[in-house]
Design an enzyme around this catalytic site. Structure first.
Site, PDB file in Angstrom:
ATOM      1  N   HIS A 105       0.839  -1.200   0.000  1.00 16.86           N
ATOM      2  CA  HIS A 105       0.000   0.000   0.000  1.00 16.86           C
ATOM      3  C   HIS A 105       0.874   1.250   0.000  1.00 16.86           C
ATOM      4  O   HIS A 105       1.974   1.243   0.560  1.00 16.86           O
ATOM      5  CB  HIS A 105      -0.911   0.020   1.226  1.00 16.86           C
ATOM      6  CG  HIS A 105      -1.689  -1.244   1.414  1.00 16.86           C
ATOM      7  ND1 HIS A 105      -2.629  -1.666   0.509  1.00 16.86           N
ATOM      8  CD2 HIS A 105      -1.660  -2.179   2.396  1.00 16.86           C
ATOM      9  CE1 HIS A 105      -3.157  -2.809   0.935  1.00 16.86           C
ATOM     10  NE2 HIS A 105      -2.575  -3.145   2.072  1.00 16.86           N
ATOM     11  N   GLU A 122      -1.868  -0.530   8.439  1.00 16.46           N
ATOM     12  CA  GLU A 122      -2.851  -1.448   9.005  1.00 16.46           C
ATOM     13  C   GLU A 122      -2.190  -2.367  10.024  1.00 16.46           C
ATOM     14  O   GLU A 122      -0.967  -2.491  10.069  1.00 16.46           O
ATOM     15  CB  GLU A 122      -3.536  -2.274   7.907  1.00 16.46           C
ATOM     16  CG  GLU A 122      -2.606  -3.070   7.039  1.00 16.46           C
ATOM     17  CD  GLU A 122      -3.286  -3.655   5.800  1.00 16.46           C
ATOM     18  OE1 GLU A 122      -4.367  -3.192   5.412  1.00 16.46           O
ATOM     19  OE2 GLU A 122      -2.708  -4.585   5.223  1.00 16.46           O
ATOM     20  N   HIS A 180       3.324  -7.790   1.340  1.00 15.03           N
ATOM     21  CA  HIS A 180       2.663  -8.667   2.301  1.00 15.03           C
ATOM     22  C   HIS A 180       1.530  -9.444   1.646  1.00 15.03           C
ATOM     23  O   HIS A 180       1.040  -9.088   0.571  1.00 15.03           O
ATOM     24  CB  HIS A 180       2.122  -7.862   3.483  1.00 15.03           C
ATOM     25  CG  HIS A 180       1.052  -6.884   3.107  1.00 15.03           C
ATOM     26  ND1 HIS A 180       1.332  -5.616   2.629  1.00 15.03           N
ATOM     27  CD2 HIS A 180      -0.305  -6.964   3.135  1.00 15.03           C
ATOM     28  CE1 HIS A 180       0.212  -4.966   2.381  1.00 15.03           C
ATOM     29  NE2 HIS A 180      -0.812  -5.765   2.676  1.00 15.03           N
ATOM     30  N   ARG A 200      -1.370  -4.499  -6.268  1.00 14.45           N
ATOM     31  CA  ARG A 200      -1.195  -5.952  -6.399  1.00 14.45           C
ATOM     32  C   ARG A 200       0.032  -6.228  -7.267  1.00 14.45           C
ATOM     33  O   ARG A 200       0.125  -5.725  -8.387  1.00 14.45           O
ATOM     34  CB  ARG A 200      -2.452  -6.547  -7.024  1.00 14.45           C
ATOM     35  CG  ARG A 200      -2.512  -8.067  -7.037  1.00 14.45           C
ATOM     36  CD  ARG A 200      -3.750  -8.563  -7.785  1.00 14.45           C
ATOM     37  NE  ARG A 200      -4.983  -8.049  -7.213  1.00 14.45           N
ATOM     38  CZ  ARG A 200      -5.901  -7.364  -7.895  1.00 14.45           C
ATOM     39  NH1 ARG A 200      -5.732  -7.102  -9.172  1.00 14.45           N
ATOM     40  NH2 ARG A 200      -6.989  -6.953  -7.289  1.00 14.45           N
TER      41      ARG A 200
END
Length: 325
Positions: A105, A122, A180, A200
């Site tokens: 991200h 996150e 990740h 992605r």
């Protein structure tokens, strides 16, 4: 005259995913409509996925409506000053029946410039894990951009990545730029900035029902990626019965874990901020001073308004994530 705020529950926003499964129903009794349900968005203020109240006198009202109507009474003075009518966190439960795509991200700066969005920091809390289930977290060793591009072009990226086996109760921080993926057989609670921007970079060569591969975001990812092998993404913390223990505190959110056996009173009178409670184990009875109460089961979520000064938690045995900014 406005209704008095209370313990708020929201309708789960269920997301079908190519990698999703059935555990959100099997474990948490979510009313899934597909055996590929991957996510339950518990509290969301994203434009096309705004949460709607499911309980009490405000049932049917959106989170956005609540923010406009109650302002700092709902979220706190400082939060409202900094974020206005934008709820700063996105709260989810995730069921990975298959490996998620390998992804990363952007940070706040890149996300603002390219997507007019917050970045995406996150954290994950593991709620269930099959035997040998694992996460992908970063690279085994530092690599150059040239080597990274080479791995992508040769379809060999997974070979260079760091795999971590997981168990119930493990917690991880996922900063922007970290490569990740959630592995097959993991169910987790996710706390993140309000953002849905994902790059992605590898998708296991799988195809959708139409026979097409999902898009990769190789060029975008190259600007945002962290190519180091720095570990330390697993968070060490301790739990004490009938106590609140910190898991993590950063500039985006603070997450504690509350372990309850019997009755516990939480005094929030000095905290000018909303709180989110996520049931990660067992079942609890939560009550406010005004008599308002709710049951919080595993896989459920409550929003406590900033105007609440004290709650009582009763349970034979439960664990709850307590989240705020």
């Amino acid at each position: 005259m406005k209704n008095e705020l209370y313990l708020l529950k929201f309708e789960p926003i269920l997301k079908e995913k190519i990698w999703g499964g059935k555990k959100l129903n099997a474990l948490f009794n979510k009313k899934i409509s597909s055996n590929r349900t991957g996510e339950s968005w518990e509290i969301s203020d994203l434009e096309n996925d705004r949460s709607v109240v499911s309980n009490g006198s405000l049932k049917g009202k959106s989170l956005q409506w609540l923010l406009k109507e109650y302002k700092e009474e709902l979220v706190g003075k400082e939060v409202f000053k900094n974020f206005g009518i934008k709820f700063p966190l996105l709260i989810k439960y995730i069921d990975a029946a298959e490996n998620l795509s390998i992804q990363l991200h952007p940070n706040d700066k890149i996300a603002k410039e390219k997507h007019n969005s917050f970045g995406k920091t996150e954290m994950w809390y593991i709620m269930q894990a099959d035997e040998n289930a694992e996460l992908i977290l970063g690279f085994e060793e530092p690599i150059s951009k040239f080597r990274y591009v080479e791995l992508v072009e040769k379809n060999e990226l997974p070979e260079a990545l760091n795999k971590v086996k997981v168990k119930v109760g493990d917690a991880f921080i996922i900063p922007p730029g970290l490569v990740h993926a959630i592995g097959k057989g993991v169910v987790l609670a996710e706390i993140q900035q309000t953002s849905d921007v994902t790059y992605r970079i590898y998708d296991w060569d799988r195809k959708t029902e139409t026979g097409k591969k999902r898009d990769l975001h190789t060029a975008l990812a190259l600007e945002a990626i962290d190519l180091s092998s720095e570990n330390g993404h697993e968070i060490a913390y301790k739990i004490q019965a009938n106590s609140t223990s910190e898991i993590i505190a950063n500039s985006y959110f603070k997450t504690n874990i509350i372990a309850v056996e019997g009755e516990l009173t939480k005094d929030y009178s000095q905290i000018d901020c909303f709180l989110v409670l996520m049931g990660v184990e067992g079942e609890s009875f939560i009550s406010l001073e005004n008599g308002n109460s709710e049951i919080l089961k595993q896989g459920e979520t409550l929003l406590i308004p900033a105007s609440a000064s004290k709650i009582k938690i009763n349970s034979t045995e439960a664990k709850i994530l307590e989240v705020r900014v």
